[in-house]
Scaffold this active site. Structure first.
Site, mmCIF file in Angstrom:
data_model
loop_
_atom_site.group_PDB
_atom_site.id
_atom_site.type_symbol
_atom_site.label_atom_id
_atom_site.label_comp_id
_atom_site.label_asym_id
_atom_site.label_seq_id
_atom_site.Cartn_x
_atom_site.Cartn_y
_atom_site.Cartn_z
ATOM 1 N N LYS A 54 0.850 -1.199 0.000
ATOM 2 C CA LYS A 54 0.000 0.000 0.000
ATOM 3 C C LYS A 54 0.886 1.250 0.000
ATOM 4 O O LYS A 54 0.674 2.188 -0.777
ATOM 5 C CB LYS A 54 -0.922 0.017 1.228
ATOM 6 C CG LYS A 54 -2.105 -0.940 1.089
ATOM 7 C CD LYS A 54 -2.874 -1.139 2.389
ATOM 8 C CE LYS A 54 -3.904 -2.248 2.238
ATOM 9 N NZ LYS A 54 -4.546 -2.657 3.489
ATOM 10 N N GLN A 98 -4.368 -1.467 9.864
ATOM 11 C CA GLN A 98 -4.356 -2.799 9.260
ATOM 12 C C GLN A 98 -4.935 -3.828 10.231
ATOM 13 O O GLN A 98 -4.510 -3.913 11.385
ATOM 14 C CB GLN A 98 -2.916 -3.170 8.867
ATOM 15 C CG GLN A 98 -2.783 -4.486 8.125
ATOM 16 C CD GLN A 98 -3.463 -4.486 6.756
ATOM 17 O OE1 GLN A 98 -3.357 -3.537 5.990
ATOM 18 N NE2 GLN A 98 -4.183 -5.558 6.455
ATOM 19 N N ASP A 121 -10.726 3.419 4.630
ATOM 20 C CA ASP A 121 -11.095 2.010 4.512
ATOM 21 C C ASP A 121 -12.621 1.843 4.465
ATOM 22 O O ASP A 121 -13.118 0.781 4.119
ATOM 23 C CB ASP A 121 -10.552 1.222 5.726
ATOM 24 C CG ASP A 121 -9.365 0.338 5.352
ATOM 25 O OD1 ASP A 121 -9.199 0.043 4.153
ATOM 26 O OD2 ASP A 121 -8.615 -0.045 6.264
#
Ligand code: NAD
Length: 295
Positions: A54, A98, A121
């Site tokens: 990412k 994460q 997200d």
């Protein structure tokens, strides 16, 4: 039947080029360089690999990126304090934490602590609610990536029967909502199947589109697939393979070799949905930098 492989790598690169061009145009007009932060807790190799790619892709499209790493022993409160800092840091447009997190940290608490305007997200309850209500929002990356694949391959979805297998908060549930929406690349009649579904095979045989997000290798077999079906395979599963240097290979939730000949379109694993997730996250970060969702 001849089938077309949906090339997620190609579409992801296409999206990254579009994003890079938008960043150039936006910054040329005085807009700020988009800045994504990623919070990584612990040493899980898969999480490290995801976060690493990412961050690398951020640089490719001209974003700034910051990686914030903590040992798995960090307390919930310390992590919440860090999120508070990120929420108030004016230079950071969006950030992700994460998952999964160590067991002593509540994922719900953490997800709810992310400021909705920075929740690229799309996991915060406010952003999920906005998705349900058709309000502008950050659509979580994997489901958004799948809608992009369908759209960019011009796959007919309107009025089709779509079976989503798996009801997780990050893939199956939002996917089922998106496929039922009243827009051109959705308008499906959706059936959301899960571990308690009776006669999954009968549901699948009625499906024009199957989206598999289960986490079980080769779970969807050819006898469950009707001729001409579109298959989107979200699964990423490691299976042992001693012939490979790594000792394992990645496979999806779908028995690709035997299902593909019955399909019109199918995503491979790897190289299908996976690469789309990162591109979608960058797209959300660009929206955040441009203040397009939250003014
Ligand atoms: P999860 O474990 O949270 O959910 C799995 C779902 O499968 C559950 O809702 C469960 O009800 C359903 N299920 C389990 N057994 C079943 C059965 N026998 N019949 C029907 N349904 C059953 O998983 P997840 O986080 O949604 O991930 C699913 C898969 O997708 C995993 O392999 C994961 O690695 C992969 N994934 C890929 C990406 C990507 O970028 N490509 C992103 C997220 C997840």
């Amino acid at each position: 039947m001849s089938y077309e492989i949906i090339d997620g790598k190609k579409i992801s690169l296409q999206m990254q080029e579009e994003i890079a061009a938008e960043v150039k145009a936006f910054t040329a007009k005085g807009g700020k360089i988009p800045h994504l932060a990623a919070v990584l807790v612990g040493e899980d190799p898969a999480s490290q690999a995801y976060v690493g790619s990412k961050v690398k892709t951020c640089e490719k499209v001209g974003f700034k990126s910051t990686l914030v790493k903590f040992p798995s022993t960090i307390s919930e409160q310390e992590l919440l304090n860090k999120l508070d800092e990120l929420n108030n840091d004016k230079d950071i447009d969006g950030y992700i934490v994460q998952l999964p997190l160590p067991k002593h940290i509540s994922e719900h608490k953490i997800i709810e602590a992310v400021k909705p305007s920075k929740d690229v997200d799309g996991f915060h309850p406010i952003n999920v609610g906005r998705l349900v209500l058709d309000l502008p929002t950050y659509i979580s990356a994997t489901p958004y990536g799948i809608t992009q694949l369908l759209e960019r391959y011009n796959i007919e979805t309107s009025g089709k029967n779509c079976v989503v297998i798996g009801r997780s908060h990050i893939v199956g549930s939002p996917m089922s909502i998106l496929m039922a929406k009243n827009n051109k690349f959705a308008n499906c009649t959706v059936t959301l199947c899960h571990s308690r579904t009776k006669d999954l095979k009968a549901h699948c045989l009625n499906a024009d589109i199957i989206i598999a997000a289960i986490g079980k290798p080769n779970f969807v077999t050819a006898d469950m697939v009707k001729q001409g079906c579109v298959i989107i395979d979200v699964g990423i599963n490691r299976v042992d393979d001693a012939s490979l240097p790594k000792g394992y290979k990645l496979v999806g939730d779908v028995d690709f070799d035997n299902c593909a000949p019955k399909c019109s379109f199918i995503t491979p694993v790897p190289g299908g949905v996976g690469p789309m997730t990162i591109a979608s996250l960058l797209k959300n970060t660009l929206l955040a930098a441009k203040r397009e969702i939250y003014k």
